[in-house]
Design a protein around this motif. Structure first.
Motif, mmCIF file in Angstrom:
data_model
loop_
_atom_site.group_PDB
_atom_site.id
_atom_site.type_symbol
_atom_site.label_atom_id
_atom_site.label_comp_id
_atom_site.label_asym_id
_atom_site.label_seq_id
_atom_site.Cartn_x
_atom_site.Cartn_y
_atom_site.Cartn_z
ATOM 1 N N PHE A 1 -3.818 -1.373 5.059
ATOM 2 C CA PHE A 1 -4.173 -1.404 3.642
ATOM 3 C C PHE A 1 -3.081 -0.757 2.792
ATOM 4 C CE2 PHE A 1 -5.872 1.027 0.055
ATOM 5 C CZ PHE A 1 -6.348 -0.005 -0.740
ATOM 6 N N GLU A 2 -2.631 0.419 3.222
ATOM 7 C CA GLU A 2 -1.624 1.130 2.431
ATOM 8 C C GLU A 2 -0.319 0.352 2.343
ATOM 9 O OE1 GLU A 2 -1.213 5.140 3.872
ATOM 10 O OE2 GLU A 2 -3.303 5.601 3.446
ATOM 11 N N SER B 1 2.010 -2.689 -3.031
ATOM 12 C CA SER B 1 2.249 -3.750 -4.009
ATOM 13 C C SER B 1 1.717 -3.388 -5.400
ATOM 14 C CB SER B 1 1.622 -5.061 -3.549
ATOM 15 O OG SER B 1 0.216 -4.981 -3.608
ATOM 16 N N LEU B 2 0.816 -2.406 -5.471
ATOM 17 C CA LEU B 2 0.243 -2.015 -6.757
ATOM 18 C C LEU B 2 1.224 -1.221 -7.616
ATOM 19 C CD1 LEU B 2 -3.394 -1.034 -5.720
ATOM 20 C CD2 LEU B 2 -2.582 -3.182 -6.721
ATOM 21 N N THR C 1 7.338 6.048 2.694
ATOM 22 C CA THR C 1 7.445 4.610 2.935
ATOM 23 C C THR C 1 7.979 4.336 4.334
ATOM 24 O OG1 THR C 1 7.777 4.174 0.585
ATOM 25 C CG2 THR C 1 8.526 2.481 2.111
ATOM 26 N N LEU C 2 9.007 5.052 4.744
ATOM 27 C CA LEU C 2 9.594 4.859 6.067
ATOM 28 C C LEU C 2 8.572 5.131 7.169
ATOM 29 C CD1 LEU C 2 12.159 4.317 7.787
ATOM 30 C CD2 LEU C 2 12.559 6.782 7.700
ATOM 31 N N ILE C 3 7.852 6.231 7.048
ATOM 32 C CA ILE C 3 6.850 6.582 8.059
ATOM 33 C C ILE C 3 5.743 5.539 8.091
ATOM 34 C CG2 ILE C 3 5.028 8.253 8.637
ATOM 35 C CD1 ILE C 3 7.027 10.448 7.683
ATOM 36 N N HIS C 4 5.259 5.133 6.917
ATOM 37 C CA HIS C 4 4.188 4.140 6.875
ATOM 38 C C HIS C 4 4.620 2.815 7.485
ATOM 39 C CE1 HIS C 4 1.533 6.646 4.488
ATOM 40 N NE2 HIS C 4 0.620 5.722 4.688
ATOM 41 N N ARG C 5 5.830 2.393 7.217
ATOM 42 C CA ARG C 5 6.303 1.118 7.783
ATOM 43 C C ARG C 5 6.497 1.211 9.285
ATOM 44 N NH1 ARG C 5 10.014 -1.090 2.791
ATOM 45 N NH2 ARG C 5 8.217 -1.406 1.420
ATOM 46 N N ALA C 6 6.960 2.349 9.769
ATOM 47 C CA ALA C 6 7.108 2.536 11.219
ATOM 48 C C ALA C 6 5.735 2.505 11.895
ATOM 49 C CB ALA C 6 7.826 3.850 11.514
ATOM 50 N N VAL C 7 4.782 3.216 11.322
ATOM 51 C CA VAL C 7 3.429 3.239 11.884
ATOM 52 C C VAL C 7 2.800 1.853 11.794
ATOM 53 C CG1 VAL C 7 1.103 4.208 11.621
ATOM 54 C CG2 VAL C 7 3.097 5.702 11.480
ATOM 55 N N PHE C 8 2.982 1.173 10.678
ATOM 56 C CA PHE C 8 2.475 -0.192 10.513
ATOM 57 C C PHE C 8 2.996 -1.093 11.632
ATOM 58 C CE2 PHE C 8 3.268 -4.496 8.926
ATOM 59 C CZ PHE C 8 2.000 -4.883 8.519
ATOM 60 N N THR C 9 4.288 -1.042 11.892
ATOM 61 C CA THR C 9 4.893 -1.873 12.928
ATOM 62 C C THR C 9 4.299 -1.553 14.300
ATOM 63 O OG1 THR C 9 6.943 -2.021 11.660
ATOM 64 C CG2 THR C 9 7.085 -2.530 14.010
ATOM 65 N N CYS C 10 4.138 -0.274 14.584
ATOM 66 C CA CYS C 10 3.546 0.126 15.866
ATOM 67 C C CYS C 10 2.086 -0.306 15.968
ATOM 68 C CB CYS C 10 3.665 1.637 16.056
ATOM 69 S SG CYS C 10 5.342 2.205 16.366
ATOM 70 N N VAL C 11 1.314 -0.129 14.906
ATOM 71 C CA VAL C 11 -0.109 -0.498 14.919
ATOM 72 C C VAL C 11 -0.270 -1.997 15.145
ATOM 73 C CG1 VAL C 11 -2.157 -0.727 13.437
ATOM 74 C CG2 VAL C 11 -0.970 1.463 13.597
ATOM 75 N N VAL C 12 0.515 -2.803 14.464
ATOM 76 C CA VAL C 12 0.435 -4.252 14.648
ATOM 77 C C VAL C 12 0.843 -4.616 16.085
ATOM 78 C CG1 VAL C 12 1.418 -6.470 13.937
ATOM 79 C CG2 VAL C 12 0.701 -4.812 12.208
ATOM 80 N N SER C 13 1.891 -3.993 16.580
ATOM 81 C CA SER C 13 2.343 -4.260 17.953
ATOM 82 C C SER C 13 1.283 -3.863 18.981
ATOM 83 C CB SER C 13 3.648 -3.520 18.242
ATOM 84 O OG SER C 13 4.662 -3.958 17.373
ATOM 85 N N ILE C 14 0.675 -2.714 18.796
ATOM 86 C CA ILE C 14 -0.390 -2.261 19.703
ATOM 87 C C ILE C 14 -1.555 -3.243 19.676
ATOM 88 C CG2 ILE C 14 -2.170 -0.485 20.038
ATOM 89 C CD1 ILE C 14 -0.001 1.568 19.111
#
Length: 146
Positions: free
Chosen positions: A25-26, A32-33, A123-136
């Protein structure tokens, strides 16, 4: 512990949905908001989210990791034979990605506590976590086909 596997699995899935959903969500919605809402409004929204997340997410992430490690122990006691099967190898990759998520989570909490969190780091941390969460998530789904 094997008797409690369904409970562990349910807790793990609910925590994964909560944490992963918040991150997705974030990254996909909230970021984008920034282009659509005034800075004061975005600041108020983000402050509210961060305050709630700081109270809730440590518990969610803690239970997520405890339940995940407990399930891993049921399937592979003392990690025996973890690399001997496709399932074990996929779990190893998932555990590695989860370790990255945990490191990012602890780093973010530490930066917030020390006042060192910047928008760029956030932003960097959120994108890294996002990538890992999607991969998991993709790896977890792939395990159904084994």
């Amino acid at each position: 512990m094997a008797d409690h596997y369904p409970l562990l699995l349910t807790a793990h899935l609910l925590c994964a949905m909560t944490f992963g959903g918040a991150v997705i969500f974030e990254v996909l919605i909230l970021e984008s908001l920034h282009r659509r809402l005034p800075p004061e409004t975005m600041h108020a929204v983000e402050t509210g989210i961060v305050l709630r997340a700081r109270k809730l997410m440590p518990w969610v992430v803690g239970l997520l990791f405890v339940s995940g490690l407990a399930m891993l122990h049921v399937r592979f006691p003392h990690f025996a034979g973890l690399g001997d099967s496709t399932l074990g190898r996929l779990l190893t990759v998932k555990v590695g990605l989860a370790g990255i998520v945990l490191a990012c989570f602890v780093t973010a909490l530490t930066l917030f506590a020390l006042g060192g969190m910047t928008p760029a780091r956030f932003t960097l941390i959120h994108r890294a976590v996002f990538t890992c969460v999607v991969s998991i998530t993709v790896l977890a789904k792939a395990m159904f086909f084994l």
